[in-house]
Design an enzyme around this catalytic site. Structure first.
Site, PDB file in Angstrom:
ATOM      1  N   ALA A 146       3.667   7.360   3.891  1.00  0.00           N
ATOM      2  CA  ALA A 146       5.002   7.393   4.491  1.00  0.00           C
ATOM      3  C   ALA A 146       5.773   6.091   4.272  1.00  0.00           C
ATOM      4  CB  ALA A 146       4.904   7.701   5.976  1.00  0.00           C
ATOM      5  N   ASN A 204       6.214   6.571  17.074  1.00  0.00           N
ATOM      6  CA  ASN A 204       4.775   6.326  16.983  1.00  0.00           C
ATOM      7  C   ASN A 204       4.221   5.532  18.159  1.00  0.00           C
ATOM      8  OD1 ASN A 204       6.592   4.665  15.191  1.00  0.00           O
ATOM      9  ND2 ASN A 204       4.856   3.264  15.380  1.00  0.00           N
ATOM     10  N   SER A 240       2.855  11.753   5.949  1.00  0.00           N
ATOM     11  CA  SER A 240       1.665  11.068   5.462  1.00  0.00           C
ATOM     12  C   SER A 240       0.413  11.841   5.859  1.00  0.00           C
ATOM     13  CB  SER A 240       1.623   9.664   6.075  1.00  0.00           C
ATOM     14  OG  SER A 240       0.516   8.958   5.598  1.00  0.00           O
ATOM     15  N   ALA A 241      -0.584  11.871   4.970  1.00  0.00           N
ATOM     16  CA  ALA A 241      -1.783  12.690   5.234  1.00  0.00           C
ATOM     17  C   ALA A 241      -2.658  12.115   6.343  1.00  0.00           C
ATOM     18  CB  ALA A 241      -2.604  12.843   3.946  1.00  0.00           C
ATOM     19  N   THR A 249       0.287   8.672 -12.364  1.00  0.00           N
ATOM     20  CA  THR A 249      -0.667   9.786 -12.396  1.00  0.00           C
ATOM     21  C   THR A 249      -0.908  10.294 -10.979  1.00  0.00           C
ATOM     22  OG1 THR A 249      -1.718   8.876 -14.356  1.00  0.00           O
ATOM     23  CG2 THR A 249      -3.031  10.428 -13.053  1.00  0.00           C
ATOM     24  N   CYS A 288       0.235  -8.925  17.924  1.00  0.00           N
ATOM     25  CA  CYS A 288      -0.203 -10.287  17.632  1.00  0.00           C
ATOM     26  C   CYS A 288       0.510 -10.775  16.390  1.00  0.00           C
ATOM     27  CB  CYS A 288      -1.700 -10.314  17.383  1.00  0.00           C
ATOM     28  SG  CYS A 288      -2.663 -10.461  18.871  1.00  0.00           S
TER      29      CYS A 288
HETATM   30  C1  LIG Z   1       2.021   5.634  10.199  1.00  0.00           C
HETATM   31  C2  LIG Z   1       3.494   5.717  10.080  1.00  0.00           C
HETATM   32  C3  LIG Z   1       4.146   5.287   8.915  1.00  0.00           C
HETATM   33  C4  LIG Z   1       3.411   4.675   7.756  1.00  0.00           C
HETATM   34  O1  LIG Z   1       2.651   5.630   7.080  1.00  0.00           O
HETATM   35  P1  LIG Z   1       1.633   5.206   5.931  1.00  0.00           P
HETATM   36  O2  LIG Z   1       1.272   6.501   5.283  1.00  0.00           O
HETATM   37  O3  LIG Z   1       0.486   4.565   6.633  1.00  0.00           O
HETATM   38  O4  LIG Z   1       2.337   4.287   5.008  1.00  0.00           O
HETATM   39  C5  LIG Z   1       5.519   5.411   8.860  1.00  0.00           C
HETATM   40  N1  LIG Z   1       6.219   5.926   9.882  1.00  0.00           N
HETATM   41  C6  LIG Z   1       5.631   6.350  11.011  1.00  0.00           C
HETATM   42  C7  LIG Z   1       6.465   6.918  12.111  1.00  0.00           C
HETATM   43  C8  LIG Z   1       4.248   6.246  11.151  1.00  0.00           C
HETATM   44  O5  LIG Z   1       3.677   6.665  12.272  1.00  0.00           O
END
Ligand SMILES: *Cc1c(COP(=O)(O)O)cnc(C)c1O
Length: 405
Positions: A73, A154, A202-203, A243, A329
């Site tokens: 993501a 998040n 994101s997976a 790739t 931190c």
């Molecule tokens: C975890 C997260 C990301 C980053 O995703 P990655 O695949 O770890 O780079 C971006 N946006 C939100 C809201 C997330 O929770």
């Protein structure tokens, strides 16, 4: 004997065994390059990638060709924002986003601002973390080319009113991007109904592997264009060369398929566990505050502040329970979270906040254990707190004159 409990599913999730099983053959016997057009190894890999595209598209009501694979993501957010800004620079140079977005959005905006390529409006949120669609409308200028607003936060789990924002974006002819990394697979997502033009996911937040994600890029009404940020072989409709990570893509596809099948029953079960955790903690302890929206939030998210305890001591006391704190931190100092700050939570309460992130593999038994540990630890720390004692004796701490006599 220490036992570890994982309750940090917004940070990452374990790979579901069913996802791993789907991936395994693609490391060894099915190792082809999906771009090899002239032999069966390539066709086999390409077929697997096509299947994954279908699985993802189905979950978000998109078309398979509208899915662009990325490394996650963070990359999707970068590609969406930088790609749109570069491609549409003749049209305008203004972005609208929200102060509580993920750093992958905020830092990308900052980088674009530093280069003098855009101006950015960072909208505020209300005391529950929700952005007001009227504020979005008012922030639009004739230079606005993109609105970027996440689906669910998040840290505090608050869900944004994407349908309404999407409607405004459509009405004004402005592209609408959403970082839906926390929402996809956990909340219903429909890029058509929500008027979304670009969407990151994101997976590893949905029980798939790390290092693979995607960007939905609308192909029609309007056809969204992007300047590629990676030059090379022209993969992914020229938007992202490199790739393809076939194993990762197979995992992402399977994770989406599973999420779609489980969505309803799973969110119900996780919501019930979260409420059990909240109820246990708040019925045993006073001076506990919920951060974020009481209802409009991710089923697995519980973010609580515990007044009259020292944040670091609390986390130390719970160190075998994997949760996140409201402090970040940064080298030497302990900074309160910018999300809690934007909510109006004071620094003291931000430092004592804990984000519990429940997920697919948590159990009721773990919930009971975590609740019991939190209650015991907070009680122990408060027993040592003169401030808590004073508050219980009815002293008004806000107006208390510490220099008296
Ligand atoms: C975890 C997260 C990301 C980053 O995703 P990655 O695949 O770890 O780079 C971006 N946006 C939100 C809201 C997330 O929770």
């Amino acid at each position: 004997m220490t036992r570890l409990v994982y309750m940090d599913n917004h940070a990452t999730t374990p790979v579901d065994p069913r996802v791993l099983e789907a991936m395994l053959p693609y490391f060894t016997e099915k190792f082809g390059n999906a771009a090899s057009r002239n032999h069966a190894f390539g066709w086999e890999a390409e077929a697997a990638v096509d299947r994954a595209r279908e699985q993802i598209a189905k979950l978000i009501n998109a078309k398979a060709k509208e899915i662009i694979f990325t490394s996650g993501a963070t990359e999707s957010d970068n590609l969406a924002l930088k790609g749109v800004v570069e491609f549409y620079k003749e049209k305008g140079n203004h972005i609208i986003t929200v102060a509580t977005e993920h750093k992958a959005i905020l830092d990308t905006c900052k980088a674009l601002e530093r280069k003098g390529l855009v101006t950015v409006t960072y909208l505020p949120i209300d005391e529950c973390g929700v952005v007001n669609p009227d504020d979005v409308r008012k922030a639009i200028t004739d230079k606005t080319i993109l609105i970027s607003i996440m689906q669910a936060n998040n840290e505090i789990g608050t869900i944004q009113p994407l349908h309404e924002i999407g409607k405004i974006a459509k009405e004004k002819g402005i592209l609408f991007h959403s970082d839906a990394t926390q929402g996809v697979g956990k909340l219903p997502v429909d890029v058509e109904a929500m008027g979304i033009d670009l969407m990151s996911f994101s997976a590893h937040k949905i029980y798939g592997p790390k290092g693979i994600g995607g960007l939905y890029v609308r192909a029609r009404n309007p056809r969204v264009r992007l300047a590629a940020q990676m030059d090379g072989g022209g993969h992914e409709r020229g938007m992202r060369s490199g790739t393809l990570n076939v194993t990762g893509i197979v995992g992402l596809g399977k994770a989406c398929e599973l999420a779609g099948e489980l969505l309803e029953s799973e969110s119900e079960r996780i919501l019930r566990m979260r409420e059990r955790l909240r109820q246990k903690i708040t019925s045993a302890l006073d001076e506990v505050y919920l951060n974020g929206h009481p209802m409009q939030r991710l089923p697995g998210n519980l973010n609580l502040s515990f007044a009259f305890v020292e944040g670091e001591s609390l986390l130390m006391g719970l160190k075998d329970i994997a949760v996140s704190s409201g402090s970040a931190c940064t080298s030497a100092t302990l900074e309160p979270s910018y999300v809690l700050r934007a909510l109006g939570v004071g620094d003291d309460l931000a430092h004592t906040s804990i984000r519990f992130g429940l997920g697919r593999f948590n159990t009721d038994e773990e919930v009971d254990y975590v609740a019991e540990r939190v209650i015991r630890e907070v009680t122990r720390l408060r027993e040592m707190s003169p401030l808590y004692e004073m508050a219980k004796e009815g002293v008004d701490l806000k107006n208390f004159n510490w220099a008296r006599d």
